[in-house]
Design a protein around this motif. Structure first.
Motif, PDB file in Angstrom:
ATOM      1  N   GLY A   1      44.643 -23.062   6.144  1.00 58.70           N
ATOM      2  CA  GLY A   1      46.539 -21.781   5.560  1.00 58.70           C
ATOM      3  C   GLY A   1      46.055 -20.498   5.336  1.00 58.70           C
ATOM      4  O   GLY A   1      46.769 -19.782   4.301  1.00 58.70           O
ATOM      5  N   LEU A   2      44.642 -20.418   4.596  1.00 52.66           N
ATOM      6  CA  LEU A   2      43.743 -19.169   4.109  1.00 52.66           C
ATOM      7  C   LEU A   2      44.017 -18.628   5.076  1.00 52.66           C
ATOM      8  O   LEU A   2      43.799 -18.194   5.962  1.00 52.66           O
ATOM      9  CB  LEU A   2      43.217 -19.893   3.064  1.00 52.66           C
ATOM     10  CG  LEU A   2      43.017 -20.837   2.061  1.00 52.66           C
ATOM     11  CD1 LEU A   2      41.385 -21.229   1.552  1.00 52.66           C
ATOM     12  CD2 LEU A   2      44.151 -20.396   0.719  1.00 52.66           C
ATOM     13  N   PRO A   3      43.947 -16.533   4.210  1.00 51.55           N
ATOM     14  CA  PRO A   3      43.646 -15.223   5.194  1.00 51.55           C
ATOM     15  C   PRO A   3      42.533 -15.302   5.558  1.00 51.55           C
ATOM     16  O   PRO A   3      41.402 -15.746   4.663  1.00 51.55           O
ATOM     17  CB  PRO A   3      44.571 -14.426   3.956  1.00 51.55           C
ATOM     18  CG  PRO A   3      44.104 -14.585   2.881  1.00 51.55           C
ATOM     19  CD  PRO A   3      44.285 -16.149   3.139  1.00 51.55           C
ATOM     20  N   PRO A   4      41.788 -14.644   6.433  1.00 55.94           N
ATOM     21  CA  PRO A   4      40.174 -14.418   6.590  1.00 55.94           C
ATOM     22  C   PRO A   4      39.696 -13.690   5.569  1.00 55.94           C
ATOM     23  O   PRO A   4      40.354 -12.959   4.903  1.00 55.94           O
ATOM     24  CB  PRO A   4      40.590 -13.520   7.759  1.00 55.94           C
ATOM     25  CG  PRO A   4      41.876 -13.364   8.664  1.00 55.94           C
ATOM     26  CD  PRO A   4      43.162 -13.940   7.431  1.00 55.94           C
ATOM     27  N   SER A   5      38.885 -14.362   5.549  1.00 55.86           N
ATOM     28  CA  SER A   5      38.328 -13.726   4.466  1.00 55.86           C
ATOM     29  C   SER A   5      36.300 -13.659   4.721  1.00 55.86           C
ATOM     30  O   SER A   5      35.998 -14.575   5.432  1.00 55.86           O
ATOM     31  CB  SER A   5      37.987 -14.071   3.206  1.00 55.86           C
ATOM     32  OG  SER A   5      37.591 -13.621   1.743  1.00 55.86           O
ATOM     33  N   ASP A   6      35.459 -12.667   3.981  1.00 58.25           N
ATOM     34  CA  ASP A   6      34.111 -13.018   4.720  1.00 58.25           C
ATOM     35  C   ASP A   6      33.629 -13.448   3.631  1.00 58.25           C
ATOM     36  O   ASP A   6      32.574 -13.197   2.564  1.00 58.25           O
ATOM     37  CB  ASP A   6      34.025 -11.396   4.001  1.00 58.25           C
ATOM     38  CG  ASP A   6      32.139 -11.186   5.092  1.00 58.25           C
ATOM     39  OD1 ASP A   6      32.063 -12.105   5.426  1.00 58.25           O
ATOM     40  OD2 ASP A   6      31.880 -10.042   4.619  1.00 58.25           O
ATOM     41  N   VAL A   7      33.309 -15.051   3.240  1.00 57.79           N
ATOM     42  CA  VAL A   7      33.453 -16.186   2.668  1.00 57.79           C
ATOM     43  C   VAL A   7      32.868 -17.547   3.661  1.00 57.79           C
ATOM     44  O   VAL A   7      33.039 -17.296   4.609  1.00 57.79           O
ATOM     45  CB  VAL A   7      33.828 -16.484   1.699  1.00 57.79           C
ATOM     46  CG1 VAL A   7      33.318 -17.842   1.106  1.00 57.79           C
ATOM     47  CG2 VAL A   7      34.148 -15.826   1.578  1.00 57.79           C
ATOM     48  N   ILE A   8      31.337 -17.863   3.290  1.00 57.75           N
ATOM     49  CA  ILE A   8      30.778 -18.849   4.173  1.00 57.75           C
ATOM     50  C   ILE A   8      30.685 -20.054   2.608  1.00 57.75           C
ATOM     51  O   ILE A   8      30.105 -19.910   2.098  1.00 57.75           O
ATOM     52  CB  ILE A   8      29.685 -18.733   4.554  1.00 57.75           C
ATOM     53  CG1 ILE A   8      29.627 -17.477   5.509  1.00 57.75           C
ATOM     54  CG2 ILE A   8      28.823 -20.082   4.915  1.00 57.75           C
ATOM     55  CD1 ILE A   8      28.808 -16.987   6.499  1.00 57.75           C
ATOM     56  N   SER A   9      30.943 -21.224   2.962  1.00 56.81           N
ATOM     57  CA  SER A   9      30.662 -21.814   2.488  1.00 56.81           C
ATOM     58  C   SER A   9      29.826 -23.738   3.256  1.00 56.81           C
ATOM     59  O   SER A   9      30.305 -24.288   4.371  1.00 56.81           O
ATOM     60  CB  SER A   9      31.970 -22.512   2.072  1.00 56.81           C
ATOM     61  OG  SER A   9      32.289 -24.067   0.980  1.00 56.81           O
ATOM     62  N   ILE A  10      29.189 -23.754   1.926  1.00 53.00           N
ATOM     63  CA  ILE A  10      27.877 -24.501   3.002  1.00 53.00           C
ATOM     64  C   ILE A  10      28.420 -26.066   1.438  1.00 53.00           C
ATOM     65  O   ILE A  10      27.868 -26.387   0.478  1.00 53.00           O
ATOM     66  CB  ILE A  10      26.416 -23.999   2.717  1.00 53.00           C
ATOM     67  CG1 ILE A  10      26.310 -22.537   3.179  1.00 53.00           C
ATOM     68  CG2 ILE A  10      25.816 -25.257   3.306  1.00 53.00           C
ATOM     69  CD1 ILE A  10      25.169 -22.093   3.455  1.00 53.00           C
ATOM     70  N   GLN A  11      28.184 -27.268   2.025  1.00 53.32           N
ATOM     71  CA  GLN A  11      28.394 -28.649   1.528  1.00 53.32           C
ATOM     72  C   GLN A  11      27.129 -29.349   1.872  1.00 53.32           C
ATOM     73  O   GLN A  11      27.074 -29.673   3.272  1.00 53.32           O
ATOM     74  CB  GLN A  11      29.682 -28.809   1.915  1.00 53.32           C
ATOM     75  CG  GLN A  11      29.339 -30.382   1.306  1.00 53.32           C
ATOM     76  CD  GLN A  11      30.067 -30.244  -0.242  1.00 53.32           C
ATOM     77  OE1 GLN A  11      30.974 -29.825  -0.700  1.00 53.32           O
ATOM     78  NE2 GLN A  11      29.864 -31.040  -1.368  1.00 53.32           N
ATOM     79  N   PHE A  12      26.869 -30.036   0.925  1.00 50.68           N
ATOM     80  CA  PHE A  12      25.270 -30.728   0.900  1.00 50.68           C
ATOM     81  C   PHE A  12      25.922 -32.742   0.142  1.00 50.68           C
ATOM     82  O   PHE A  12      26.556 -32.014  -0.387  1.00 50.68           O
ATOM     83  CB  PHE A  12      24.219 -30.399   0.471  1.00 50.68           C
ATOM     84  CG  PHE A  12      23.517 -29.105   1.144  1.00 50.68           C
ATOM     85  CD1 PHE A  12      22.313 -29.411   1.974  1.00 50.68           C
ATOM     86  CD2 PHE A  12      23.751 -27.714   0.867  1.00 50.68           C
ATOM     87  CE1 PHE A  12      21.808 -28.110   2.653  1.00 50.68           C
ATOM     88  CE2 PHE A  12      22.923 -26.663   1.243  1.00 50.68           C
ATOM     89  CZ  PHE A  12      21.986 -27.089   2.080  1.00 50.68           C
ATOM     90  N   GLU A  13      25.702 -33.469   0.741  1.00 49.86           N
ATOM     91  CA  GLU A  13      25.660 -34.484   0.391  1.00 49.86           C
ATOM     92  C   GLU A  13      24.648 -34.345  -1.110  1.00 49.86           C
ATOM     93  O   GLU A  13      24.194 -33.444  -1.447  1.00 49.86           O
ATOM     94  CB  GLU A  13      24.961 -35.810   1.464  1.00 49.86           C
ATOM     95  CG  GLU A  13      23.104 -35.564   0.774  1.00 49.86           C
ATOM     96  CD  GLU A  13      22.566 -37.000   1.534  1.00 49.86           C
ATOM     97  OE1 GLU A  13      22.741 -37.473   2.041  1.00 49.86           O
ATOM     98  OE2 GLU A  13      20.869 -37.216   1.752  1.00 49.86           O
ATOM     99  N   GLY A  14      25.864 -35.593  -1.922  1.00 47.95           N
ATOM    100  CA  GLY A  14      25.015 -35.295  -2.895  1.00 47.95           C
ATOM    101  C   GLY A  14      26.391 -33.957  -4.150  1.00 47.95           C
ATOM    102  O   GLY A  14      25.605 -34.050  -5.073  1.00 47.95           O
TER     103      GLY A  14
END
Length: 105
Positions: A46-59
């Motif tokens: 539901g968020l508008p387009p954005s030049d963002v990358i989110s990277i999730q690791f365990e812990g």
């Protein structure tokens, strides 16, 4: 954590970093499993387009990358938890190493 790049070459470098994250992802982090990479460029959840990358690791480790809209820099937001302040700081330091690898490739 910010990395600044000057001029048109700097803009190209920032674009290259973001493209690399989208196309190649990231190298594994010392004993941490990669959980997911979210690319916000098409707009998600539901968020508008954005030049963002989110990277999730365990812990509970997360790295968010986004170019500044007003300055010649790319910003990396590093989030970590640990059972102690020292462990959380160690996790942040490991993520800083990961960012250094991202910006030099």
């Amino acid at each position: 954590m910010n990395k600044e790049y000057e001029g048109i070459e700097g803009k190209r470098r920032i674009d290259s970093i973001m493209t690399g994250l989208r196309e190649k992802g990231v190298r594994p982090m010392k004993g941490r499993k990669l959980i997911e990479i979210l690319d916000y460029s098409p707009g998600i959840e539901g968020l508008p387009p954005s030049d963002v990358i989110s990277i999730q690791f365990e812990g509970d480790l997360k790295l968010i990358a986004r170019p500044s809209g007003t300055e010649p820099k790319i910003k990396f937001y590093l989030m970590a938890r640990g059972s102690s302040r020292e462990e959380a700081r160690k996790n942040i330091d490991e993520m800083k190493e990961l960012v250094e690898g991202i910006v030099v490739r």
